[in-house]
Design a protein around this motif. Structure first.
Motif, PDB file in Angstrom:
ATOM      1  N   THR A 216       0.829  -1.204   0.000  1.00  0.00           N
ATOM      2  CA  THR A 216       0.000   0.000   0.000  1.00  0.00           C
ATOM      3  C   THR A 216       0.864   1.256   0.000  1.00  0.00           C
ATOM      4  OG1 THR A 216      -1.587  -1.223   1.349  1.00  0.00           O
ATOM      5  CG2 THR A 216      -1.909   1.159   1.180  1.00  0.00           C
ATOM      6  N   THR A 217       0.464   2.241  -0.803  1.00  0.00           N
ATOM      7  CA  THR A 217       1.133   3.536  -0.805  1.00  0.00           C
ATOM      8  C   THR A 217       0.772   4.291   0.466  1.00  0.00           C
ATOM      9  OG1 THR A 217       1.113   3.684  -3.216  1.00  0.00           O
ATOM     10  CG2 THR A 217       1.313   5.758  -1.992  1.00  0.00           C
ATOM     11  N   THR A 218       1.765   4.799   1.174  1.00  0.00           N
ATOM     12  CA  THR A 218       1.505   5.535   2.411  1.00  0.00           C
ATOM     13  C   THR A 218       1.852   7.006   2.229  1.00  0.00           C
ATOM     14  OG1 THR A 218       3.719   4.969   3.229  1.00  0.00           O
ATOM     15  CG2 THR A 218       1.897   3.549   3.920  1.00  0.00           C
ATOM     16  N   VAL A 219       0.959   7.865   2.751  1.00  0.00           N
ATOM     17  CA  VAL A 219       1.117   9.307   2.634  1.00  0.00           C
ATOM     18  C   VAL A 219       0.966   9.921   4.021  1.00  0.00           C
ATOM     19  CG1 VAL A 219       0.265  11.424   1.577  1.00  0.00           C
ATOM     20  CG2 VAL A 219       0.111   9.253   0.326  1.00  0.00           C
ATOM     21  N   VAL A 220       1.943  10.705   4.431  1.00  0.00           N
ATOM     22  CA  VAL A 220       1.923  11.368   5.724  1.00  0.00           C
ATOM     23  C   VAL A 220       1.790  12.870   5.512  1.00  0.00           C
ATOM     24  CG1 VAL A 220       3.177  11.820   7.856  1.00  0.00           C
ATOM     25  CG2 VAL A 220       3.362   9.596   6.763  1.00  0.00           C
ATOM     26  N   HIS A 221       0.862  13.482   6.233  1.00  0.00           N
ATOM     27  CA  HIS A 221       0.618  14.920   6.104  1.00  0.00           C
ATOM     28  C   HIS A 221       1.098  15.610   7.378  1.00  0.00           C
ATOM     29  CE1 HIS A 221      -2.359  18.083   4.306  1.00  0.00           C
ATOM     30  NE2 HIS A 221      -1.226  18.624   4.693  1.00  0.00           N
ATOM     31  N   ILE A 222       2.156  16.414   7.269  1.00  0.00           N
ATOM     32  CA  ILE A 222       2.723  17.124   8.405  1.00  0.00           C
ATOM     33  C   ILE A 222       2.068  18.504   8.486  1.00  0.00           C
ATOM     34  CG2 ILE A 222       4.831  17.955   9.518  1.00  0.00           C
ATOM     35  CD1 ILE A 222       4.722  14.931   9.116  1.00  0.00           C
ATOM     36  N   ARG A 223       1.258  18.722   9.516  1.00  0.00           N
ATOM     37  CA  ARG A 223       0.489  19.960   9.624  1.00  0.00           C
ATOM     38  C   ARG A 223       1.028  20.932  10.660  1.00  0.00           C
ATOM     39  NH1 ARG A 223      -4.583  19.606   7.310  1.00  0.00           N
ATOM     40  NH2 ARG A 223      -5.211  17.548   6.563  1.00  0.00           N
TER      41      ARG A 223
ATOM     42  N   ILE B 240       5.275  12.587   1.398  1.00  0.00           N
ATOM     43  CA  ILE B 240       5.144  13.418   2.588  1.00  0.00           C
ATOM     44  C   ILE B 240       4.579  14.761   2.142  1.00  0.00           C
ATOM     45  CG2 ILE B 240       6.295  14.305   4.652  1.00  0.00           C
ATOM     46  CD1 ILE B 240       8.720  12.516   3.796  1.00  0.00           C
ATOM     47  N   ILE B 241       3.532  15.205   2.825  1.00  0.00           N
ATOM     48  CA  ILE B 241       2.918  16.494   2.507  1.00  0.00           C
ATOM     49  C   ILE B 241       3.178  17.443   3.671  1.00  0.00           C
ATOM     50  CG2 ILE B 241       0.796  17.712   1.923  1.00  0.00           C
ATOM     51  CD1 ILE B 241      -0.354  15.012   1.011  1.00  0.00           C
TER      52      ILE B 241
ATOM     53  N   ALA C  66      -5.864  15.882  -4.286  1.00  0.00           N
ATOM     54  CA  ALA C  66      -6.288  14.810  -5.186  1.00  0.00           C
ATOM     55  C   ALA C  66      -5.164  14.415  -6.128  1.00  0.00           C
ATOM     56  CB  ALA C  66      -7.518  15.256  -5.974  1.00  0.00           C
ATOM     57  N   GLU C  67      -4.415  15.405  -6.594  1.00  0.00           N
ATOM     58  CA  GLU C  67      -3.296  15.117  -7.492  1.00  0.00           C
ATOM     59  C   GLU C  67      -2.222  14.301  -6.801  1.00  0.00           C
ATOM     60  OE1 GLU C  67      -0.001  17.494 -10.236  1.00  0.00           O
ATOM     61  OE2 GLU C  67      -1.655  18.589  -9.308  1.00  0.00           O
ATOM     62  N   ILE C  68      -1.918  14.652  -5.562  1.00  0.00           N
ATOM     63  CA  ILE C  68      -0.873  13.923  -4.821  1.00  0.00           C
ATOM     64  C   ILE C  68      -1.342  12.515  -4.463  1.00  0.00           C
ATOM     65  CG2 ILE C  68       0.461  13.876  -2.678  1.00  0.00           C
ATOM     66  CD1 ILE C  68       0.399  16.958  -2.778  1.00  0.00           C
ATOM     67  N   LEU C  69      -2.613  12.406  -4.069  1.00  0.00           N
ATOM     68  CA  LEU C  69      -3.153  11.107  -3.672  1.00  0.00           C
ATOM     69  C   LEU C  69      -3.593  10.279  -4.872  1.00  0.00           C
ATOM     70  CD1 LEU C  69      -5.285  12.219  -0.594  1.00  0.00           C
ATOM     71  CD2 LEU C  69      -3.040  11.129  -0.570  1.00  0.00           C
TER      72      LEU C  69
ATOM     73  N   SER D 112       8.470  14.715  -1.385  1.00  0.00           N
ATOM     74  CA  SER D 112       7.957  15.777  -0.521  1.00  0.00           C
ATOM     75  C   SER D 112       7.121  16.770  -1.321  1.00  0.00           C
ATOM     76  CB  SER D 112       9.113  16.505   0.159  1.00  0.00           C
ATOM     77  OG  SER D 112       9.934  15.602   0.862  1.00  0.00           O
ATOM     78  N   HIS D 113       5.975  17.128  -0.766  1.00  0.00           N
ATOM     79  CA  HIS D 113       5.061  18.057  -1.426  1.00  0.00           C
ATOM     80  C   HIS D 113       4.622  19.129  -0.432  1.00  0.00           C
ATOM     81  CE1 HIS D 113       4.486  15.102  -4.731  1.00  0.00           C
ATOM     82  NE2 HIS D 113       4.629  14.228  -3.745  1.00  0.00           N
ATOM     83  N   VAL D 114       4.348  20.313  -0.934  1.00  0.00           N
ATOM     84  CA  VAL D 114       3.821  21.397  -0.104  1.00  0.00           C
ATOM     85  C   VAL D 114       2.402  21.711  -0.560  1.00  0.00           C
ATOM     86  CG1 VAL D 114       4.025  23.833   0.540  1.00  0.00           C
ATOM     87  CG2 VAL D 114       6.077  22.397   0.381  1.00  0.00           C
TER      88      VAL D 114
END
Length: 307
Positions: free
Chosen positions: A48-55, A74-75, A299-302, A99-101
């Motif tokens: 599974t692709t994992t995505v972490v959002h650092i807020r 990583i967002i 949506a683009e990143i995910l 890494s994405h912003v």
């Protein structure tokens, strides 16, 4: 989903994997507070692709950095947080494709339905600050600076919305209350508790000040901008991205009293400047910080589509 011992941890990881298998999920998304070791384990045990959002503010510990290395994407909510997290964790070699912003969004209010709070809708200049009372928000700096300056006599009110929220620092709140009780002879300092509806208080402001020492992103300038309010922010953290100096607001040098008072004086004395900066910030908020833009970027990143 906190874990307290190895048995609970393994049980939680097992439950997540069961959900992944049952739903045939291709992506697992988590924000920082739920990161822990869970996504790391899921990543190692599945495709599974994992995505972490650092807020928010992140710990620079190597263990935290290791968990980030294991993720596919990583967002971050600002370039400042991206650079800080990767450099402090000594993982700034991570591919920029990983890494994405994505800037936080603000649900823009219907301005036609917002009225100022009557007691602050006066002829004097009203300055507002918003947020929980913790030292890194730097509110005390503003109270101290204005108290000792000629601007004290020029403003109508300086209000702080968010004190006594239960989320602040008791000692720091007490220091601010002490300034208000001993050094405010004309009763201009207004300490306002937590509000479910903050928009009328923003509407009451002529100037919104955000003096934080190290703000990861900072919603306050965006919320103020949604109502076309002039913003004065510290030249630090995420504010360097949300505010374009002399274009959509003014930036002052962090905790430098002369810089702060000079910039505040410009705004207090010049209504046309306040209006210009407020309107330009409002346009920028609509373009860069809308919910629609946020959804499109995420949506683009995910890799989500509408089909």
């Amino acid at each position: 989903m906190p874990y307290y011992n190895i048995s609970d941890y393994l049980d939680s990881v097992k439950k997540i994997l069961n959900v992944v298998q049952r739903t045939n999920a291709s992506v697992i998304y988590s924000n920082q507070e739920h990161l822990g070791p869970y996504l790391s384990a899921v990543k190692l045990l599945s495709d599974t692709t994992t995505v972490v959002h650092i807020r928010g503010q992140t710990p620079p510990e190597q263990a935290f950095a290791l968990q980030l290395i294991l993720q596919d994407r990583i967002i971050f909510n600002s370039q400042f947080m991206c650079d800080t997290t990767l450099s402090e964790g000594k993982i700034d070699w991570l591919s920029r494709s990983t890494s994405h912003v994505v800037y936080n969004a603000v649900e823009l209010p219907d301005v036609s339905n917002i009225s100022p709070v009557p007691e602050y809708d006066n002829e004097g200049i009203t300055i507002g600050m918003f947020g929980r009372c913790v030292p890194w928000k730097n509110f005390k700096f503003v109270f101290d600076a204005i108290t000792d300056s000629s601007l004290y006599s020029e403003i109508g009110a300086l209000m702080l919305v968010g004190i006594n929220s239960g989320l602040g620092d008791d000692k720091y709140e007490a220091e601010i209350k002490d300034i208000a009780s001993r050094r405010d002879p004309q009763d201009k300092f207004k300490l306002i508790g937590f509000q479910d509806d903050i928009w009328p208080y923003y509407m009451s402001c002529d100037i919104v000040v955000v003096p934080s020492i190290k703000e990861p992103f900072g919603r306050v300038p965006i919320e103020a901008g949604a109502l076309g309010k002039a913003v004065l922010a510290s030249n630090s953290g995420g504010f360097r991205e949300t505010i374009q100096d002399d274009e959509t607001g003014l930036l002052f040098e962090l905790s430098v009293e002369d810089s702060f008072l000079d910039k505040l004086g410009e705004l207090v004395d010049d209504e046309a400047l306040r209006n210009k900066l407020g309107e330009q910030l409002k346009r920028d908020v609509n373009e860069r910080f809308s919910a629609e833009r946020y959804y499109d970027d995420m949506a683009e990143i995910l890799e989500v589509n509408d089909d």
